[in-house]
Design a protein around this motif. Structure first.
Motif: not given
Length: 91
Positions: A4-5, A54-55, A82-86
């Motif tokens: 998450x940014x 990072x959650x 902004x959210x990305x799968x990680x």
């Protein structure tokens, strides 16, 4: 997991500072979900301009509810999130 940014609104450093204790308490209360997190700094490292997290959530709706309940979000600090799968690979 999700990366998450969060980008602060320009000129909102005081909003960040005013809500920092509540934000840190919120993160501490949910520390089992926090893989890593901290502020993004200005080039001179004297100011803060956002957050990088990072959650550990498997469900996007659950993540979104968590982010919405963050005191920073409730105070209107962020210009964008902004959210990305990680996928954690290291260490």
């Amino acid at each position: 997991m999700f990366a998450v940014h969060c980008k602060d609104k320009p000129g909102h450093l005081q909003t960040r500072l005013d809500n920092r204790a509540a934000h840190l308490a919120y993160m501490t209360a949910n520390i089992g979900k926090v893989v890593i997190g901290g502020p993004l700094q200005t080039d001179d490292r004297q100011g803060m301009v956002g957050s990088l997290l990072v959650l550990d959530f498997t469900d996007r709706a659950e993540l979104d509810a968590f982010l919405a309940a963050d005191p920073y979000a409730q105070a209107g600090l962020f210009e964008s999130v902004t959210v990305w799968p990680y996928k954690k690979v290291f260490p």
